[in-house]
Design an enzyme around this catalytic site. Structure first.
Site, PDB file in Angstrom:
ATOM      1  CD  GLU A  47       8.777  -2.514  -6.853  1.00 29.03           C
ATOM      2  OE1 GLU A  47       7.754  -2.892  -7.408  1.00 29.03           O
ATOM      3  OE2 GLU A  47       8.830  -1.514  -6.132  1.00 29.03           O
ATOM      4  CB  SER A  58       0.489   3.903  -5.684  1.00 29.04           C
ATOM      5  OG  SER A  58       1.695   3.335  -6.122  1.00 29.04           O
ATOM      6  N   GLY A 105       0.836  -1.203   0.000  1.00 31.73           N
ATOM      7  CA  GLY A 105       0.000   0.000   0.000  1.00 31.73           C
ATOM      8  C   GLY A 105       0.861   1.238   0.000  1.00 31.73           C
TER       9      GLY A 105
END
Ligand SMILES: Cc1cc2nc3c(=O)[nH]c(=O)nc-3n(C[C@H](O)[C@H](O)[C@H](O)COP(=O)(O)OP(=O)(O)OC[C@H]3O[C@@H](n4cnc5c(N)ncnc54)[C@H](O)[C@@H]3O)c2cc1C
Length: 415
Positions: free
Chosen positions: A244, A129, A127
Site C-alpha cells: 500500500e 481498522s 477489514g
C-alpha cells in the site's frame, strides 16, 4: 539518481500510450452510484486484462504483466497523462489482497482468487481498522475462536471501503488473546455474504458512502481461509501494508502532476472572482480590477500555481530517485514515507488552490452532479476531489505516523 529509458522502454511507452488513447473510457461513472461504479470498474479491468495490461506489477506466473519498476513508472505516467480512470473500487484486490496472496497464500488460495481479481470478476475490501485500532493496528480486538474446521468471528471493523459491494474481505482477527499485542493475530479471507455479517454504510461530507462499519456476530469462516499460519497475521498484514505504501501510489503521484496542468488551464479560462484583488478599495485597486480578467491574471494565484508546478516536479524527482534506487538495490526505499507525506499535503494544497480559483462557483456544488469527461474535470469534480483530499493525510497511515517513521528511520531521531 539515473533515469534513462532504454529503446525497449520507449517502445513500451509508445504502445501503452496508443492503447490507452484508443481504449480508456472517456466518460466517468457516476460518483455516488456504487453499483454502477462497480460495474464500470469491473468492465474496465476486464478490458485491461484482455489486452495484457492488468496487474502491471504482478508476476507473469500469476497472470500479471511482470513489468519492471521502470515499465511500471512509464505505465502510470501514460495512464495519468491520458486521464484514464483508476478502477478505485478494485484497489484492495489489485494492490493488497492479490499481492498478499502471491507473497503468503497457499496454492489453492492463489489459483482460486488471483485470476478472479485480475480478470475483474470480484471486488475485495480491507477489514483492518476498528473503532479502537487505527494507527495502532496491533490493538485490534475483533476475535476469532477456532471451532472444528471453522473460525468463529465476533467484533466490529470501521472505515471499510466498498464493503457493501465486495465479495471478499482481507480480515484481521485476534486468534490468541493471551499472546503479546502483535502476536496472536490472523489474516483471513472473509466471504462478505457469510451469515452474521451486517454492513452499515457511513455517509461522508462528500455526499457519498464509500466506506462502512462492518459487524460480525459469530460469523463462521473456514480455517482453510487463513492466509499464512494461524497467529502469524501481523507478518502477513505488514507485507500488505508495504504494498500500500509502495508502488500502488505511483499512479496517484503522476496523476497529481497532470492535475496541476489542468488547474493552470482552469485558471486561464475562469473569470477572476475567487480572490479579492489587494487594495481593491483604492484608485490603484480599481486599475488592478480592470487588469485582472481571469484567475491566472491574479498575481497571488499565479504565484501559487507556479509553486504547485515546481512542487509536482520535485515530487516527480523524488519518485524517480526512489524508483531508480529500488530498481538498483531491489529493496524498497525508506523514502516512501517522505514521498507519501509530501504528496498527501501537496494534494491538499492543490485542491485548496482549485477552490480559490473557482471562487463562488463552488457553492453550486451538488453531491449528485456529473463528473464529466476524463481529461477535463468540471467545477463539480474539482469540489468533490477537494472534499476527498482531506482523507489523503489519514488513509494508509496518517501524516503524523508518516512523520514518526521519517523521524525514526530516516533521520534517526531518538524516540
Ligand atoms: C478514505 C479512507 C479510506 C479508508 N479505508 C479503509 C479500509 O478500507 N479498511 C480499513 O481497515 N481502514 C480504512 N481506513 C482507515 C484508516 O486506515 C485509518 O483512518 C487510519 O489508519 C487512522 O486511524 P484512526 O482513524 O483510527 O485514527 P487514530 O489512529 O485514532 O488517530 C487519530 C489522530 O491521532 C494521531 N496519532 C495516532 N497515533 C499517533 C502517534 N503514535 N503519534 C502521533 N500522532 C498519532 C493521528 O495522526 C490522528 O491525527 C480508511 C480511512 C480513510 C480516510
Amino acid at each position: 539518481m539515473e533515469i534513462k529509458f532504454t529503446p525497449e522502454e520507449e517502445q513500451f511507452r509508445s504502445r501503452a500510450r496508443a492503447w490507452l488513447e484508443a481504449n480508456a473510457p472517456r466518460e466517468l461513472p457516476p460518483e455516488h452510484d456504487l453499483k454502477a461504479r462497480r460495474a464500470f470498474d469491473l468492465a474496465w479491468q476486464r478490458k485491461l486484462f484482455d489486452a495484457g495490461y492488468a496487474g502491471i506489477s504482478w508476476p507473469k506466473e500469476y497472470g500479471g504483466r511482470g513489468a519492471t519498476l521502470m515499465e511500471q513508472l512509464i505505465w502510470y505516467e501514460e495512464f495519468a497523462r491520458t486521464g484514464a480512470h483508476e478502477p478505485s473500487t478494485l484497489f484492495v484486490g489489485l494492490n493488497h489482497g492479490g499481492p498478499t496472496l502471491i507473497a503468503c497464500g497457499n496454492e489453492g488460495q492463489k489459483s482460486f482468487h488471483l485470476p478472479k481479481i485480475l480478470r475483474g470478476d470480484v471486488v475485495w475490501c480491507q477489514g483492518f481498522s476498528e473503532p479502537g485500532a487505527g494507527s495502532d493496528l496491533g490493538g485490534l480486538s475483533t476475535r476469532a475462536v477456532v471451532d472444528g474446521d471453522d473460525l468463529v468471528v465476533t467484533g466490529q471493523k470501521i472505515w471499510t471501503s466498498f464493503a457493501h459491494i465486495a465479495e471478499y474481505q482481507e480480515l484481521l482477527v485476534r486468534t490468541d488473546p493471551e499472546a503479546p499485542k502483535h502476536k496472536g493475530i490472523s489474516w483471513v479471507i472473509c466471504p462478505m455474504d457469510a451469515k452474521g455479517i451486517e454492513i452499515r454504510p457511513i455517509k461522508t461530507m462528500g455526499g457519498g458512502s464509500d466506506f462502512c462499519e462492518v459487524f460480525y456476530d459469530e460469523v463462521r469462516i473456514p480455517r482453510a481461509n487463513v492466509v499464512g499460519k494461524l497467529n502469524d497475521g501481523w507478518r502477513v498484514a505488514m507485507s500488505t501494508l508495504s504494498f500500500e505504501r509502495g508502488t500502488a501510489f505511483l499512479a496517484e503521484q503522476v496523476r497529481l502532476a497532470t492535475l496541476v496542468g489542468q488547474l493552470i488551464e482552469l485558471a486561464r479560462r475562469t473569470p477572476h472572482g475567487g480572490v479579492v484583488p489587494r487594495g481593491s478599495d483604492s484608485a490603484s485597486g480599481a486599475a488592478e480590477r480592470s487588469r485582472v480578467k481571469t484567475a491566472l491574471d491574479d498575481d497571488e494565484i499565479a504565484r501559487r500555481l507556479a509553486l504547485a508546478r515546481a512542487e509536482v516536479e520535485a515530487l516527480r524527482s523524488m519518485t524517480y530517485r526512489s524508483v531508480s534506487r529500488t530498481a538498483r538495490t531491489g529493496v524498497p526505499s525508506a523514502e516512501a514515507s517522505l514521498i507519501r507525506l509530501f504528496f498527501s499535503e501537496l494534494q491538499q494544497r492543490v485542491h485548496g488552490l482549485a477552490m480559490d480559483i473557482l471562487g463562488a462557483q463552488v457553492l453550486r456544488w451538488d453531491a449528485a452532479g456529473s463528473r464529466g469527461h476524463r481529461s477535463t474535470p468540471t467545477a463539480q469534480s474539482w469540489v468533490s476531489s477537494y472534499l476527498l483530499s482531506f482523507s489523503a493525510t489519514i488513509a494508509a497511515g496518517s501524516k503524523d505516523i508518516q512523520r514518526n517513521i521519517i523521524g525514526d528511520r530516516i533521520l534517526g531521531l531518538p524516540r
